[in-house]
Scaffold this motif. Structure first.
Motif, PDB file in Angstrom:
ATOM      1  N   PRO A 115     -11.539  12.915 -44.503  1.00  0.00           N
ATOM      2  CA  PRO A 115     -12.479  13.328 -45.429  1.00  0.00           C
ATOM      3  C   PRO A 115     -13.070  12.067 -46.289  1.00  0.00           C
ATOM      4  CG  PRO A 115     -10.494  14.216 -46.181  1.00  0.00           C
ATOM      5  CD  PRO A 115     -10.368  13.493 -44.779  1.00  0.00           C
ATOM      6  N   GLU A 116     -14.427  12.371 -46.849  1.00  0.00           N
ATOM      7  CA  GLU A 116     -14.827  11.366 -47.620  1.00  0.00           C
ATOM      8  C   GLU A 116     -14.005  10.904 -48.812  1.00  0.00           C
ATOM      9  OE1 GLU A 116     -19.133  10.123 -50.020  1.00  0.00           O
ATOM     10  OE2 GLU A 116     -18.518  12.365 -48.988  1.00  0.00           O
ATOM     11  N   SER A 117     -13.302  11.885 -49.342  1.00  0.00           N
ATOM     12  CA  SER A 117     -12.576  11.748 -50.588  1.00  0.00           C
ATOM     13  C   SER A 117     -11.165  10.741 -50.288  1.00  0.00           C
ATOM     14  CB  SER A 117     -12.080  13.069 -51.076  1.00  0.00           C
ATOM     15  OG  SER A 117     -11.234  13.798 -50.084  1.00  0.00           O
ATOM     16  N   LYS A 118     -11.135  10.567 -49.275  1.00  0.00           N
ATOM     17  CA  LYS A 118      -9.891   9.625 -48.601  1.00  0.00           C
ATOM     18  C   LYS A 118     -10.340   8.338 -48.590  1.00  0.00           C
ATOM     19  CE  LYS A 118      -6.592  12.780 -48.825  1.00  0.00           C
ATOM     20  NZ  LYS A 118      -5.317  12.686 -49.667  1.00  0.00           N
ATOM     21  N   ILE A 119     -11.616   7.921 -48.790  1.00  0.00           N
ATOM     22  CA  ILE A 119     -11.960   6.755 -48.158  1.00  0.00           C
ATOM     23  C   ILE A 119     -12.481   5.915 -49.598  1.00  0.00           C
ATOM     24  CG2 ILE A 119     -13.582   5.314 -47.031  1.00  0.00           C
ATOM     25  CD1 ILE A 119     -11.657   7.116 -45.670  1.00  0.00           C
ATOM     26  N   THR A 120     -11.858   4.906 -50.074  1.00  0.00           N
ATOM     27  CA  THR A 120     -12.283   4.134 -51.056  1.00  0.00           C
ATOM     28  C   THR A 120     -12.122   2.659 -50.856  1.00  0.00           C
ATOM     29  OG1 THR A 120     -10.248   3.842 -52.038  1.00  0.00           O
ATOM     30  CG2 THR A 120     -11.048   5.764 -52.580  1.00  0.00           C
ATOM     31  N   MET A 121     -12.436   1.899 -51.634  1.00  0.00           N
ATOM     32  CA  MET A 121     -12.549   0.391 -51.635  1.00  0.00           C
ATOM     33  C   MET A 121     -11.309  -0.088 -52.660  1.00  0.00           C
ATOM     34  SD  MET A 121     -14.563  -1.403 -49.409  1.00  0.00           S
ATOM     35  CE  MET A 121     -14.608  -0.470 -47.771  1.00  0.00           C
ATOM     36  N   ALA A 122     -10.353   0.689 -52.682  1.00  0.00           N
ATOM     37  CA  ALA A 122      -9.383   0.135 -53.823  1.00  0.00           C
ATOM     38  C   ALA A 122      -8.692  -1.115 -53.560  1.00  0.00           C
ATOM     39  CB  ALA A 122      -8.234   1.402 -53.809  1.00  0.00           C
ATOM     40  N   LEU A 123      -8.630  -1.360 -52.107  1.00  0.00           N
ATOM     41  CA  LEU A 123      -8.288  -2.795 -51.894  1.00  0.00           C
ATOM     42  C   LEU A 123      -8.855  -4.024 -52.320  1.00  0.00           C
ATOM     43  CD1 LEU A 123      -6.261  -2.780 -48.315  1.00  0.00           C
ATOM     44  CD2 LEU A 123      -5.387  -3.398 -50.424  1.00  0.00           C
ATOM     45  N   THR A 124     -10.056  -3.753 -52.791  1.00  0.00           N
ATOM     46  CA  THR A 124     -11.177  -4.855 -53.223  1.00  0.00           C
ATOM     47  C   THR A 124     -10.468  -5.162 -54.560  1.00  0.00           C
ATOM     48  OG1 THR A 124     -12.734  -3.354 -54.402  1.00  0.00           O
ATOM     49  CG2 THR A 124     -12.901  -4.033 -51.788  1.00  0.00           C
ATOM     50  N   LEU A 136      -8.704   4.344 -45.768  1.00  0.00           N
ATOM     51  CA  LEU A 136      -9.317   3.319 -44.888  1.00  0.00           C
ATOM     52  C   LEU A 136      -8.462   2.364 -44.382  1.00  0.00           C
ATOM     53  CD1 LEU A 136     -12.063   2.390 -44.084  1.00  0.00           C
ATOM     54  CD2 LEU A 136     -12.276   1.107 -46.211  1.00  0.00           C
ATOM     55  N   ALA A 137      -7.170   1.943 -45.311  1.00  0.00           N
ATOM     56  CA  ALA A 137      -6.145   1.204 -44.736  1.00  0.00           C
ATOM     57  C   ALA A 137      -5.527   1.666 -43.804  1.00  0.00           C
ATOM     58  CB  ALA A 137      -5.226   0.907 -45.868  1.00  0.00           C
ATOM     59  N   PRO A 189     -20.812   7.019 -41.529  1.00  0.00           N
ATOM     60  CA  PRO A 189     -20.273   5.640 -41.423  1.00  0.00           C
ATOM     61  C   PRO A 189     -19.774   5.377 -42.919  1.00  0.00           C
ATOM     62  CG  PRO A 189     -22.573   5.522 -41.534  1.00  0.00           C
ATOM     63  CD  PRO A 189     -22.333   6.985 -41.375  1.00  0.00           C
ATOM     64  N   LEU A 190     -19.358   4.290 -43.077  1.00  0.00           N
ATOM     65  CA  LEU A 190     -18.968   3.632 -44.425  1.00  0.00           C
ATOM     66  C   LEU A 190     -20.159   3.220 -45.243  1.00  0.00           C
ATOM     67  CD1 LEU A 190     -16.234   1.042 -43.952  1.00  0.00           C
ATOM     68  CD2 LEU A 190     -15.940   3.240 -44.907  1.00  0.00           C
ATOM     69  N   GLY A 191     -20.235   3.943 -46.284  1.00  0.00           N
ATOM     70  CA  GLY A 191     -21.429   3.483 -47.418  1.00  0.00           C
ATOM     71  C   GLY A 191     -21.361   2.346 -48.215  1.00  0.00           C
ATOM     72  N   TYR A 192     -20.749   1.302 -47.816  1.00  0.00           N
ATOM     73  CA  TYR A 192     -20.716   0.082 -48.706  1.00  0.00           C
ATOM     74  C   TYR A 192     -21.279  -0.933 -48.098  1.00  0.00           C
ATOM     75  CZ  TYR A 192     -16.609   3.073 -50.636  1.00  0.00           C
ATOM     76  OH  TYR A 192     -15.959   4.125 -51.211  1.00  0.00           O
ATOM     77  N   SER A 193     -21.810  -1.926 -48.722  1.00  0.00           N
ATOM     78  CA  SER A 193     -22.349  -2.994 -48.650  1.00  0.00           C
ATOM     79  C   SER A 193     -21.432  -4.204 -47.642  1.00  0.00           C
ATOM     80  CB  SER A 193     -22.868  -3.802 -49.758  1.00  0.00           C
ATOM     81  OG  SER A 193     -21.894  -4.349 -50.350  1.00  0.00           O
ATOM     82  N   GLU A 194     -22.164  -5.020 -46.909  1.00  0.00           N
ATOM     83  CA  GLU A 194     -21.370  -6.104 -46.199  1.00  0.00           C
ATOM     84  C   GLU A 194     -20.424  -6.589 -47.111  1.00  0.00           C
ATOM     85  OE1 GLU A 194     -21.906  -9.517 -43.144  1.00  0.00           O
ATOM     86  OE2 GLU A 194     -22.968  -7.807 -43.034  1.00  0.00           O
TER      87      GLU A 194
END
Length: 279
Positions: A21-30, A124-125, A165-170
Motif C-alpha cells: 500500500p502507498e502508506s508503506k512507501i517512504t523516502m526515509a532512507l534519504t 521500499l527497502a 509508480p513512485l511519485g518522487y523526483s529522480e
C-alpha cells in the motif's frame, strides 16, 4: 534445501510489485540510514523510561544542548522509533535491543542486526532488497550490482497496490539509492566508499542468531529451508548449511534430527538470554 532453483522462491521471497500500500512507501532512507550509534542511544532511553513521550523529551533536550536542531532531531527519532516499534515477535523488543547490541563484537555486527529492522519496516527497502535477493538466488553474487542506474531501474519497476509508480523526483530517488548503499556498506555487502559491486558479507554470532530467530518466527519448523533472515543479510543457499552448523555451538538453540531431517529451535526466552550473553 528449498530455493528458487526448484520453483519455491516466489512463495517466500516474492516480487513485491503491486503488493504494497502507498502508506508503506517512504523516502526515509534519504534522511536516516542505519544510524547504529543513535539507534543504540534511543533504544537505551526507551529501556530506561519505557515511555516514548519521555524518550522524545529527553532526546530533544539532549540534542538541543549539543547544538543539534530540533527539526533534525525530530526527523531522526521518528524514523528510528518507527523501525523499532514495528519489530513484532521476530526481532528483539526495544527494551532488550541495547543489551543485545552490546553483545555484538563490532559495529558491523550491530548494523547487521539493525538492517533486519530496516527491511522489516521500510516497504521500499524491502521491495528493492527482494528484487536483489531474487537475482542473487538465480544468478549468484554477480547479481549484487548497486550501480545507480541499476537500482534506479528497479525503482522504476515499482508499482504500489493501486498500480501507481513512485511519485518522487529522480533527484530524490538518487538520494534514496545513496542511503541504501550506505546501509549496505554498514553491513558489509559493499566495501569502501565508492564500491558499487556487492558480495555476501561475513555475519557475526549475534546477527546470525537474530536472523535465525527472525526466520523461525516467520516460517516455523520449515525455517531452515526458508531462512529469510539470513537471506536478508545476503547469505545465499551455499551459506545456509555452514551457518546452521554454527547454531549447534550456541546454547540458545536446540538441535533435532529425525528421518534424515535436521532442524533447530530457539529456547524459551531466547532474546532475554542473548541479551545476557548466555544464549
Amino acid at each position: 534445501m528449498a530455493t528458487g532453483r526448484n520453483g519455491e522462491l516466489d512463495s517466500w521471497v516474492p516480487s513485491l510489485i503491486g503488493t504494497l500500500p502507498e502508506s508503506k512507501i517512504t523516502m526515509a532512507l534519504t534522511r536516516c540510514g542505519l544510524q547504529t550509534e543513535r539507534t543504540h542511544d534511543i533504544s537505551s532511553l526507551y529501556a530506561d523510561e519505557l515511555d516514548w513521550t519521555s524518550v522524545k523529551e529527553i532526546w530533544y533536550d539532549d540534542r538541543v544542548a549539543n547544538r543539534s536542531s530540533r527539526n533534525s532531531s525530530k526527523s531522526l527519532l521518528i524514523a528510528i522509533r518507527a523501525r523499532l516499534q514495528s519489530a513484532g515477535e521476530g526481532l528483539p523488543s526495544v527494551p532488550l535491543l541495547p543489551a543485545i547490541l552490546d553483545q555484538c563484537r563490532n559495529e558491523r555486527d550491530q548494523a547487521q542486526v539493525l538492517f533486519l529492522y530496516l527491511v522489516n519496516h521500510d516497504g521500499l527497502a524491502r521491495f528493492v532488497v527482494h528484487e536483489y535477493l531474487r537475482r542473487l538466488m538465480k544468478q549468484g553474487p554477480s547479481a549484487l550490482d548497486f550501480e545507480m542506474d541499476t537500482v534506479l531501474s528497479i525503482l522504476d519497476e515499482f508499482r504500489d497496490k493501486a498500480g501507481e509508480p513512485l511519485g518522487y523526483s529522480e533527484s530524490t530517488q538518487k538520494r534514496w539509492v545513496q542511503g541504501l548503499r550506505s546501509a549496505l556498506r554498514d553491513i558489509g555487502v559493499l566495501e569502501g566508499k565508492t564500491e558499487t559491486t556487492g558480495q555476501p558479507p561475513k555475519v557475526g554470532d549475534v546477527p546470525l542468531q537474530v536472523a535465525a530467530y527472525y526466520s523461525w518466527a516467520q516460517n516455523g519448523d520449515e525455517w531452515l529451508t526458508k531462512p529469510i533472515g539470513w537471506l536478508y543479510l545476503f547469505q545465499s543457499e551455499e551459506y545456509w548449511e555452514p551457518q546452521s552448523k554454527r547454531l549447534a555451538g550456541y546454547e540458545g538453540w536446540t538441535h533435532h534430527e529425525a528421518r534424515s531431517r535436521v532442524w533447530f529451535e530457539p529456547i524459551d526466552d531466547f532474546y532475554t538470554m542473548l541479551a545476557e550473553g548466555s544464549a
